[in-house]
Design a protein around this motif. Structure first.
Motif, PDB file in Angstrom:
ATOM      1  N   GLY A  85       1.024  -1.101   0.168  1.00 56.73           N
ATOM      2  CA  GLY A  85       0.422  -0.490   0.387  1.00 56.73           C
ATOM      3  C   GLY A  85       0.680   0.942   0.140  1.00 56.73           C
ATOM      4  O   GLY A  85      -0.224   1.814   0.206  1.00 56.73           O
ATOM      5  N   GLN A  86       2.397   1.399  -0.266  1.00 54.69           N
ATOM      6  CA  GLN A  86       2.505   2.815  -0.084  1.00 54.69           C
ATOM      7  C   GLN A  86       3.651   2.921  -1.742  1.00 54.69           C
ATOM      8  O   GLN A  86       3.994   2.286  -1.739  1.00 54.69           O
ATOM      9  N   THR A  87       3.387   3.423  -2.528  1.00 50.34           N
ATOM     10  CA  THR A  87       4.096   4.191  -3.388  1.00 50.34           C
ATOM     11  C   THR A  87       5.490   4.918  -2.040  1.00 50.34           C
ATOM     12  O   THR A  87       5.563   4.980  -1.097  1.00 50.34           O
ATOM     13  N   PRO A  88       6.999   5.327  -3.189  1.00 49.43           N
ATOM     14  CA  PRO A  88       8.059   5.983  -2.448  1.00 49.43           C
ATOM     15  C   PRO A  88       7.483   7.143  -1.765  1.00 49.43           C
ATOM     16  O   PRO A  88       7.630   7.111  -0.876  1.00 49.43           O
ATOM     17  N   GLY A  89       6.394   7.752  -2.543  1.00 48.27           N
ATOM     18  CA  GLY A  89       5.864   8.860  -1.875  1.00 48.27           C
ATOM     19  C   GLY A  89       4.895   9.204  -0.589  1.00 48.27           C
ATOM     20  O   GLY A  89       4.900   9.591   0.353  1.00 48.27           O
ATOM     21  N   LYS A  90       3.985   8.250  -0.425  1.00 49.45           N
ATOM     22  CA  LYS A  90       3.512   7.470   0.581  1.00 49.45           C
ATOM     23  C   LYS A  90       4.691   7.379   1.970  1.00 49.45           C
ATOM     24  O   LYS A  90       4.475   7.344   2.976  1.00 49.45           O
ATOM     25  N   LYS A  91       5.221   5.677   1.402  1.00 47.56           N
ATOM     26  CA  LYS A  91       6.259   5.743   2.160  1.00 47.56           C
ATOM     27  C   LYS A  91       7.382   6.751   2.918  1.00 47.56           C
ATOM     28  O   LYS A  91       7.440   6.255   3.876  1.00 47.56           O
ATOM     29  N   ALA A  92       7.742   7.200   1.990  1.00 46.81           N
ATOM     30  CA  ALA A  92       9.213   8.893   2.728  1.00 46.81           C
ATOM     31  C   ALA A  92       7.967   9.384   4.113  1.00 46.81           C
ATOM     32  O   ALA A  92       8.612   9.969   5.094  1.00 46.81           O
ATOM     33  N   LEU A  93       7.010   9.695   3.913  1.00 50.75           N
ATOM     34  CA  LEU A  93       5.262   9.764   4.437  1.00 50.75           C
ATOM     35  C   LEU A  93       4.816   9.115   5.629  1.00 50.75           C
ATOM     36  O   LEU A  93       4.177   9.934   6.347  1.00 50.75           O
ATOM     37  N   GLY A  94       5.212   7.685   5.716  1.00 47.97           N
ATOM     38  CA  GLY A  94       4.677   7.504   6.240  1.00 47.97           C
ATOM     39  C   GLY A  94       3.085   6.623   5.989  1.00 47.97           C
ATOM     40  O   GLY A  94       2.412   7.005   7.359  1.00 47.97           O
ATOM     41  N   LEU A  95       2.779   7.253   5.516  1.00 54.26           N
ATOM     42  CA  LEU A  95       1.368   6.602   5.243  1.00 54.26           C
ATOM     43  C   LEU A  95       0.782   5.546   4.250  1.00 54.26           C
ATOM     44  O   LEU A  95       2.700   5.115   3.323  1.00 54.26           O
ATOM     45  N   ARG A  96      -0.288   5.102   4.029  1.00 51.03           N
ATOM     46  CA  ARG A  96      -0.304   3.690   3.714  1.00 51.03           C
ATOM     47  C   ARG A  96      -1.674   3.388   2.974  1.00 51.03           C
ATOM     48  O   ARG A  96      -2.822   4.074   3.797  1.00 51.03           O
ATOM     49  N   VAL A  97      -1.821   2.859   1.899  1.00 49.65           N
ATOM     50  CA  VAL A  97      -3.679   2.789   1.481  1.00 49.65           C
ATOM     51  C   VAL A  97      -3.811   1.714   1.993  1.00 49.65           C
ATOM     52  O   VAL A  97      -3.620   0.230   1.956  1.00 49.65           O
ATOM     53  N   VAL A  98      -5.385   1.516   2.277  1.00 49.24           N
ATOM     54  CA  VAL A  98      -5.435  -0.410   2.578  1.00 49.24           C
ATOM     55  C   VAL A  98      -7.137   0.126   2.215  1.00 49.24           C
ATOM     56  O   VAL A  98      -7.799   1.173   1.731  1.00 49.24           O
ATOM     57  N   ASN A  99      -8.112  -0.708   2.547  1.00 45.28           N
ATOM     58  CA  ASN A  99      -9.646  -0.915   2.659  1.00 45.28           C
ATOM     59  C   ASN A  99      -9.890  -0.123   3.289  1.00 45.28           C
ATOM     60  O   ASN A  99      -8.928  -0.184   4.790  1.00 45.28           O
ATOM     61  N   ALA A 100     -11.211  -0.079   3.308  1.00 45.86           N
ATOM     62  CA  ALA A 100     -12.161   0.688   4.971  1.00 45.86           C
ATOM     63  C   ALA A 100     -11.428  -0.514   5.548  1.00 45.86           C
ATOM     64  O   ALA A 100     -11.730   0.437   6.872  1.00 45.86           O
ATOM     65  N   ASP A 101     -11.582  -1.523   5.830  1.00 44.76           N
ATOM     66  CA  ASP A 101     -11.256  -2.647   7.059  1.00 44.76           C
ATOM     67  C   ASP A 101     -10.323  -2.925   7.131  1.00 44.76           C
ATOM     68  O   ASP A 101      -9.294  -3.713   8.719  1.00 44.76           O
ATOM     69  N   PHE A 102      -8.617  -1.930   7.014  1.00 46.30           N
ATOM     70  CA  PHE A 102      -7.880  -2.105   7.195  1.00 46.30           C
ATOM     71  C   PHE A 102      -7.048  -2.983   6.854  1.00 46.30           C
ATOM     72  O   PHE A 102      -5.763  -3.696   6.341  1.00 46.30           O
ATOM     73  N   THR A 103      -7.918  -3.484   5.287  1.00 41.23           N
ATOM     74  CA  THR A 103      -6.820  -5.035   4.898  1.00 41.23           C
ATOM     75  C   THR A 103      -6.292  -4.195   3.917  1.00 41.23           C
ATOM     76  O   THR A 103      -6.397  -3.262   2.890  1.00 41.23           O
ATOM     77  N   PRO A 104      -5.424  -5.281   3.584  1.00 41.04           N
ATOM     78  CA  PRO A 104      -4.425  -4.989   2.857  1.00 41.04           C
ATOM     79  C   PRO A 104      -5.059  -4.748   1.169  1.00 41.04           C
ATOM     80  O   PRO A 104      -5.893  -5.341   0.375  1.00 41.04           O
ATOM     81  N   ILE A 105      -5.008  -3.541   0.237  1.00 40.86           N
ATOM     82  CA  ILE A 105      -5.827  -3.300  -0.814  1.00 40.86           C
ATOM     83  C   ILE A 105      -5.361  -4.339  -2.186  1.00 40.86           C
ATOM     84  O   ILE A 105      -4.303  -4.302  -2.343  1.00 40.86           O
ATOM     85  N   GLY A 106      -6.501  -4.563  -2.701  1.00 36.91           N
ATOM     86  CA  GLY A 106      -6.056  -5.613  -3.936  1.00 36.91           C
ATOM     87  C   GLY A 106      -6.425  -4.810  -5.333  1.00 36.91           C
ATOM     88  O   GLY A 106      -6.195  -3.595  -4.825  1.00 36.91           O
ATOM     89  N   TRP A 107      -5.874  -5.271  -6.237  1.00 39.10           N
ATOM     90  CA  TRP A 107      -5.415  -5.176  -7.994  1.00 39.10           C
ATOM     91  C   TRP A 107      -6.982  -4.140  -8.015  1.00 39.10           C
ATOM     92  O   TRP A 107      -6.979  -3.151  -8.555  1.00 39.10           O
TER      93      TRP A 107
END
Length: 232
Positions: A85-107
């Motif tokens: 869930g982390q692009t280089p930019g999100k990783k640099a800012l300490g962010l992460r994309v997840v599903n609304a229930d906090f599970t890993p996002i899928g394709w």
């Protein structure tokens, strides 16, 4: 805790076992900064592709257009799905994309949220997406709302440990797969759950332990250690 986290909404998700998980939803400012970092990386790749394509002639121009299209639209998808869930930019800012229930996002969800960046950009400079983030309690742009996704702060991973004083205890009755999983989860996560809440959850499995309250909880943890192979 950074001030940016204090002004962001706390998102709460309750599991079927009744355990609450809370994460801080990232607001517009860190997300914009993450986007700028990713944009810088993409521009760098565009320059490299452009220089290389200049040596190939007309065929290179066509390849340049195709590669830039794929990079623009699927660069985020690749990282969100394959890099936790982390692009280089999100990783640099300490962010992460997840599903609304906090599970890993899928394709599927990642493709939807990124294809709808076009709608979020309208009429210019992601104005619609910014307005959407400000109006929703979880700072979701239109793409997030459609995909059911969130951008949260990446919490530091905490090792799951078991109290070394708990001795393995073989269950006296057969356990279902769901019961085994629930007991193991409770045993491993007991350090992050209040004692009263642990006893409340343990009381639901009184038929397994034959006891309630603190005695039932201790017996349940012993069964959990046994299910883990006696690991401490």
């Amino acid at each position: 805790m950074p001030a940016s986290k204090l002004i962001d909404n706390q998102v709460r998700v309750e599991t079927p076992e009744g355990i609450d998980f809370v994460q801080a939803a990232a607001g517009p400012v860190p997300r914009i900064l993450a986007y700028m970092v990713d944009l810088g990386w993409r521009c760098l790749v565009y320059m490299v592709i452009g220089i290389l394509s200049a040596f190939v002639g007309g065929l290179g121009s066509g390849a340049f257009l195709i590669l830039t299209f794929l990079l623009e639209w699927f660069y985020p998808v690749f990282f969100e799905v394959l890099r936790k869930g982390q692009t280089p930019g999100k990783k640099a800012l300490g962010l992460r994309v997840v599903n609304a229930d906090f599970t890993p996002i899928g394709w599927g969800a990642s493709i939807v949220r990124n294809l709808l960046r076009a709608a979020d950009f309208f009429p210019a400079f992601y104005a619609t997406g910014l307005i959407s983030m400000m109006l929703t309690g979880r700072f979701q742009r239109l793409g997030d709302l459609a995909a059911g996704s969130l951008v949260i702060y990446q919490e530091a991973e905490r090792p799951l440990t078991v109290d070394p004083q708990i001795k393995p205890l073989m269950p006296s009755v057969p356990l279902t797969r769901e019961e085994r999983q629930g007991i193991v989860d409770l045993t491993l996560r007991s350090g992050s759950i209040s004692e009263s809440r642990q006893e409340e959850l343990a009381n639901l499995l009184t038929p397994v332990t034959g006891e309630s309250g603190t005695a039932g909880l201790n017996r349940l943890k012993g069964i959990g250690v046994w299910l883990l192979g006696g690991k401490r």
